[in-house]
Design an enzyme around this catalytic site. Structure first.
Site, short mmCIF file in Angstrom:
data_model
loop_
_atom_site.label_atom_id
_atom_site.label_comp_id
_atom_site.label_asym_id
_atom_site.label_seq_id
_atom_site.Cartn_x
_atom_site.Cartn_y
_atom_site.Cartn_z
N PHE A 5 0.83 -1.20 0.00
CA PHE A 5 0.00 0.00 0.00
C PHE A 5 0.86 1.26 0.00
CE2 PHE A 5 -2.67 3.08 2.46
CZ PHE A 5 -3.77 3.12 1.61
N SER A 55 3.31 -7.01 2.68
CA SER A 55 2.37 -6.10 3.35
C SER A 55 0.98 -6.20 2.74
CB SER A 55 2.92 -4.67 3.28
OG SER A 55 2.23 -3.82 4.15
N MET A 56 0.41 -5.11 2.21
CA MET A 56 -0.89 -5.23 1.54
C MET A 56 -0.79 -6.16 0.33
SD MET A 56 -3.30 -2.47 -0.44
CE MET A 56 -2.28 -2.57 -1.91
N ASP A 79 8.51 -4.74 13.45
CA ASP A 79 7.81 -4.17 12.31
C ASP A 79 7.03 -2.97 12.81
OD1 ASP A 79 5.96 -3.57 10.23
OD2 ASP A 79 5.99 -5.65 9.53
N HIS A 100 9.82 -3.74 8.44
CA HIS A 100 8.65 -4.08 7.61
C HIS A 100 9.01 -4.41 6.16
CE1 HIS A 100 4.54 -4.28 6.33
NE2 HIS A 100 4.72 -3.32 5.46
#
Length: 251
Positions: A25, A93-94, A194, A224
Site C-alpha cells: 500500500f 504487506s498489503m 515491524d 517491515h
C-alpha cells in the site's frame, strides 16, 4: 502522470513456472524488484505489476479502491495461468493481503503463496476514525521506509490517502473472513520488529488458514520492508526453495 523513477512494473518471460509479485500500500514495484530479478535469473516467468493509483502521486490513489488493486493482480494471474504449468503469488504487506485474497479466489489454480509481513487487520487506533476523517482530511503521514538496513530506500508515497486507506480497511475484513479458504502451501516470512504491520497479523494468518503445508520464517534482522532489508537474500532463497519443491516437474 509520469511514474516515479524506480516504480516501473517488471515482466520477464521464462519457463513454465510463473510468479506474480504484489507490492504494498502506497509502495511500488521497486520494493520487490530485487526479488523479481532473483527469480527471473532462476529462469522463472515473473510478473511484478504496478497497482492502480501507485507510483505517481498520492492524490492518484484517492480514486482507487481495493477492488482495483485486486483486479490488476487477478489479470496477471490469469495471464500467467494461460502459459505456465505452475503459478505462484508472492506479496509484501498489503501485497500479502492481495495474495491471500487471490489464493482464496483461485484455489487449486495457485500452486503456492509466499507472504512477507502481510496485513489482515487495522493496527493503528486512528483507523476507526477514517470513515469520517477522510471527508475532512485528504491524507496523513506516509508509512514507507521502515527498513533497518542503512542506506536502503523504498520508493513510495510520503502521504497516505485516506479514501484509499478506508477501502483497505474494508479489504482487511474481507480477507480475514476468507482465510480458512486458503488451502495452498504457504511460505510466511515475518519480522518481529515491524513498525507498520504488527506481528499479530502473521499470527492471525497462521491461526486461520486451512493450509497444512506451512513454512514459518522469522526475519530477525529486518523491519517491515524486509525485501530491501538485511534478510532480503534469505527471503529470495527461501522462496526459490519453495518454488523448486512445489514445482519440481517444471522449475
Amino acid at each position: 502522470m509520469p511514474l516515479i523513477p524506480g516504480a516501473e512494473p517488471f515482466r520477464h518471460d521464462g519457463g513454465e513456472v510463473g510468479v506474480v509479485l504484489c507490492h504494498g500500500f502506497t509502495g511500488s514495484p521497486q520494493s520487490l524488484r530485487p526479488w523479481a530479478d532473483y527469480l527471473a535469473a532462476k529462469g522463472l516467468t515473473v510478473s511484478l505489476p504496478l497497482l492502480p493509483g501507485h507510483g505517481t502521486r498520492w492524490q492518484d490513489m484517492q480514486a482507487t479502491r481495493w477492488e482495483d488493486w485486486y483486479a490488476e493482480i487477478d489479470r496477471e494471474v490469469r495471464t500467467l495461468s494461460d502459459r505456465c504449468k505452475h503459478v505462484f503469488v508472492f506479496g509484501l504487506s498489503m501485497g500479502g493481503t492481495l495474495t491471500l485474497h487471490t489464493a482464496a479466489r483461485h484455489g487449486a489454480a495457485i500452486t503456492g503463496i509466499a507472504l512477507v509481513n502481510p496485513s489482515v487487520r487495522a493496527d493503528q487506533k486512528m483507523i476507526g476514525a477514517v470513515p469520517a476523517l477522510r471527508h475532512l482530511v485528504p491524507s496523513v503521514q506516509g508509512i514507507t521506509n521502515d527498513i533497518a538496513l542503512e542506506g536502503s530506500q523504498e520508493v513510495g508515497y510520503d502521504r497516505v490517502p485516506l479514501h484509499a486507506l478506508y477501502s483497505l480497511s474494508r479489504f482487511w475484513k474481507v480477507v480475514h473472513d476468507e482465510l480458512p479458504q486458503v488451502t495452498q502451501p504457504v511460505l510466511l516470512m515475518r519480522s518481529p520488529q515491524d513498525h507498520v504491520v504488527s506481528p499479530e497479523n502473521s499470527t492471525i494468518v497462521l491461526s486461520r488458514i486451512s493450509a497444512t503445508d506451512v513454512t514459518d520464517v522469522v526475519l530477525e534482522r529486518s523491519y517491515h520492508v524486509a525485501t530491501l532489508d538485511h534478510d532480503a537474500e534469505r527471503i529470495f532463497e527461501a522462496s526459490w526453495e519453495f518454488v523448486q519443491r512445489l514445482g519440481a516437474d517444471s522449475a
